[in-house]
Write a protein that holds these residues in place. Structure first.
Motif, mmCIF file in Angstrom:
data_model
loop_
_atom_site.group_PDB
_atom_site.id
_atom_site.type_symbol
_atom_site.label_atom_id
_atom_site.label_comp_id
_atom_site.label_asym_id
_atom_site.label_seq_id
_atom_site.Cartn_x
_atom_site.Cartn_y
_atom_site.Cartn_z
ATOM 1 N N SER A 30 0.815 -1.204 0.000
ATOM 2 C CA SER A 30 0.000 0.000 0.000
ATOM 3 C C SER A 30 0.852 1.258 0.000
ATOM 4 C CB SER A 30 -0.935 -0.023 1.212
ATOM 5 O OG SER A 30 -0.162 -0.031 2.395
ATOM 6 N N ASP A 31 2.067 1.154 -0.432
ATOM 7 C CA ASP A 31 2.979 2.291 -0.450
ATOM 8 C C ASP A 31 2.763 3.179 -1.669
ATOM 9 O OD1 ASP A 31 4.136 1.446 1.895
ATOM 10 O OD2 ASP A 31 5.774 0.412 0.926
ATOM 11 N N ASN A 32 1.495 3.476 -1.973
ATOM 12 C CA ASN A 32 1.223 4.358 -3.095
ATOM 13 C C ASN A 32 1.497 5.801 -2.743
ATOM 14 O OD1 ASN A 32 0.468 2.281 -4.812
ATOM 15 N ND2 ASN A 32 -1.620 2.306 -4.037
ATOM 16 N N VAL A 33 1.440 6.121 -1.450
ATOM 17 C CA VAL A 33 1.759 7.460 -0.976
ATOM 18 C C VAL A 33 2.779 7.336 0.147
ATOM 19 C CG1 VAL A 33 -0.501 8.426 -1.583
ATOM 20 C CG2 VAL A 33 -0.119 7.537 0.699
ATOM 21 N N ILE A 34 3.520 8.390 0.354
ATOM 22 C CA ILE A 34 4.481 8.419 1.456
ATOM 23 C C ILE A 34 3.733 8.905 2.691
ATOM 24 C CG2 ILE A 34 6.642 9.394 2.304
ATOM 25 C CD1 ILE A 34 7.447 9.841 -0.654
ATOM 26 N N SER A 35 3.776 8.124 3.749
ATOM 27 C CA SER A 35 3.095 8.538 4.984
ATOM 28 C C SER A 35 3.855 9.710 5.605
ATOM 29 C CB SER A 35 3.015 7.377 5.976
ATOM 30 O OG SER A 35 4.290 7.106 6.518
ATOM 31 N N LEU A 36 3.149 10.513 6.389
ATOM 32 C CA LEU A 36 3.795 11.640 7.069
ATOM 33 C C LEU A 36 4.845 11.139 8.049
ATOM 34 C CD1 LEU A 36 0.759 14.021 7.620
ATOM 35 C CD2 LEU A 36 2.663 14.311 6.024
ATOM 36 N N LEU A 39 7.865 10.295 6.057
ATOM 37 C CA LEU A 39 8.494 11.516 5.571
ATOM 38 C C LEU A 39 9.307 12.186 6.674
ATOM 39 C CD1 LEU A 39 8.744 13.163 2.989
ATOM 40 C CD2 LEU A 39 6.797 14.518 3.761
ATOM 41 N N HIS A 40 8.770 12.211 7.896
ATOM 42 C CA HIS A 40 9.514 12.763 9.035
ATOM 43 C C HIS A 40 10.797 11.968 9.271
ATOM 44 C CE1 HIS A 40 6.970 15.924 10.761
ATOM 45 N NE2 HIS A 40 5.939 15.200 10.335
ATOM 46 N N THR A 41 10.684 10.645 9.181
ATOM 47 C CA THR A 41 11.857 9.784 9.367
ATOM 48 C C THR A 41 12.914 10.057 8.297
ATOM 49 O OG1 THR A 41 10.477 8.069 10.345
ATOM 50 C CG2 THR A 41 12.629 7.386 9.524
ATOM 51 N N ARG A 69 10.938 14.415 -9.990
ATOM 52 C CA ARG A 69 10.026 13.327 -9.663
ATOM 53 C C ARG A 69 9.024 13.802 -8.627
ATOM 54 N NH1 ARG A 69 14.045 8.055 -9.326
ATOM 55 N NH2 ARG A 69 14.577 8.069 -11.549
ATOM 56 N N LYS A 70 7.761 13.511 -8.882
ATOM 57 C CA LYS A 70 6.675 13.914 -7.995
ATOM 58 C C LYS A 70 6.137 12.690 -7.276
ATOM 59 C CE LYS A 70 2.109 16.071 -8.088
ATOM 60 N NZ LYS A 70 1.080 16.662 -8.958
ATOM 61 N N TYR A 71 6.156 12.741 -5.953
ATOM 62 C CA TYR A 71 5.672 11.652 -5.115
ATOM 63 C C TYR A 71 4.455 12.140 -4.337
ATOM 64 C CZ TYR A 71 10.322 9.686 -5.878
ATOM 65 O OH TYR A 71 11.462 9.183 -6.445
ATOM 66 N N GLU A 72 3.433 11.317 -4.263
ATOM 67 C CA GLU A 72 2.249 11.671 -3.483
ATOM 68 C C GLU A 72 2.532 11.430 -2.005
ATOM 69 O OE1 GLU A 72 -0.389 13.196 -4.789
ATOM 70 O OE2 GLU A 72 0.650 13.047 -6.718
ATOM 71 N N VAL A 73 2.052 12.356 -1.171
ATOM 72 C CA VAL A 73 2.249 12.290 0.275
ATOM 73 C C VAL A 73 0.881 12.239 0.943
ATOM 74 C CG1 VAL A 73 3.197 13.506 2.295
ATOM 75 C CG2 VAL A 73 4.436 13.551 0.120
ATOM 76 N N GLU A 74 0.802 11.492 2.001
ATOM 77 C CA GLU A 74 -0.423 11.365 2.789
ATOM 78 C C GLU A 74 -1.002 12.754 3.092
ATOM 79 O OE1 GLU A 74 -1.553 9.109 6.921
ATOM 80 O OE2 GLU A 74 0.438 9.991 6.767
ATOM 81 N N GLU A 109 11.732 22.178 9.107
ATOM 82 C CA GLU A 109 10.893 21.242 9.835
ATOM 83 C C GLU A 109 9.556 21.051 9.137
ATOM 84 O OE1 GLU A 109 8.688 20.945 14.174
ATOM 85 O OE2 GLU A 109 10.322 22.366 13.903
ATOM 86 N N ILE A 110 9.122 19.815 9.079
ATOM 87 C CA ILE A 110 7.805 19.487 8.510
ATOM 88 C C ILE A 110 6.776 19.687 9.611
ATOM 89 C CG2 ILE A 110 6.373 17.696 7.480
ATOM 90 C CD1 ILE A 110 8.999 16.346 6.579
ATOM 91 N N ARG A 111 5.854 20.618 9.383
ATOM 92 C CA ARG A 111 4.795 20.885 10.365
ATOM 93 C C ARG A 111 3.459 20.527 9.736
ATOM 94 N NH1 ARG A 111 8.289 25.035 10.397
ATOM 95 N NH2 ARG A 111 7.017 26.283 8.999
ATOM 96 N N GLY A 112 2.614 19.937 10.540
ATOM 97 C CA GLY A 112 1.251 19.650 10.089
ATOM 98 C C GLY A 112 1.123 18.592 9.113
#
Length: 112
Positions: A30-36, A39-41, A69-74, A109-112
């Motif tokens: 189910s890795d169609n999108v990168i989970s938040l 992404l933080h990791t 390259r464009k990756y979808e993110v949660e 930093e990734i916020r939200g």
């Protein structure tokens, strides 16, 4: 070989190619999108992030002259990796939020 046999073999090969491609997607799970969380990791690696850190995720190649390259993110955001050579570190790794805000995850930093 007659025409019917040839067409049958061609159809079988086409089905095998399609199923092989579909099977490759299933292997990724189910890795169609990168989970938040993921992404933080990844962002913790900072400047050590490479193209290969994202190889398990599907992407859309949107570059022209550069690799982009464009990756979808949660959550509806997406990640853009860009650079002139995929064997070198990316020039930028930007998270583009749904608001349009862009941050380079290596330095901000990734916020939200």
């Amino acid at each position: 070989m007659n025409k019917k046999t040839f067409l049958g073999i061609a159809a079988l090969l086409a089905v095998m190619v399609i199923l092989s491609a579909y099977g490759h997607k299933l292997e990724r799970g189910s890795d169609n999108v990168i989970s938040l969380h993921k992404l933080h990791t990844l962002a913790q690696k900072g400047e050590q992030l490479t193209w290969s850190d994202f190889e398990n995720y599907p992407f859309e190649d949107i570059g022209s002259g550069l690799y982009i390259r464009k990756y979808e993110v949660e959550g509806g955001s997406h990640l853009l990796l860009s650079g002139g050579n995929i064997n070198l570190a990316p020039m930028s790794i930007n998270l583009v939020k749904t608001s349009g805000e862009r941050i380079d995850i290596r330095y901000e930093e990734i916020r939200g």
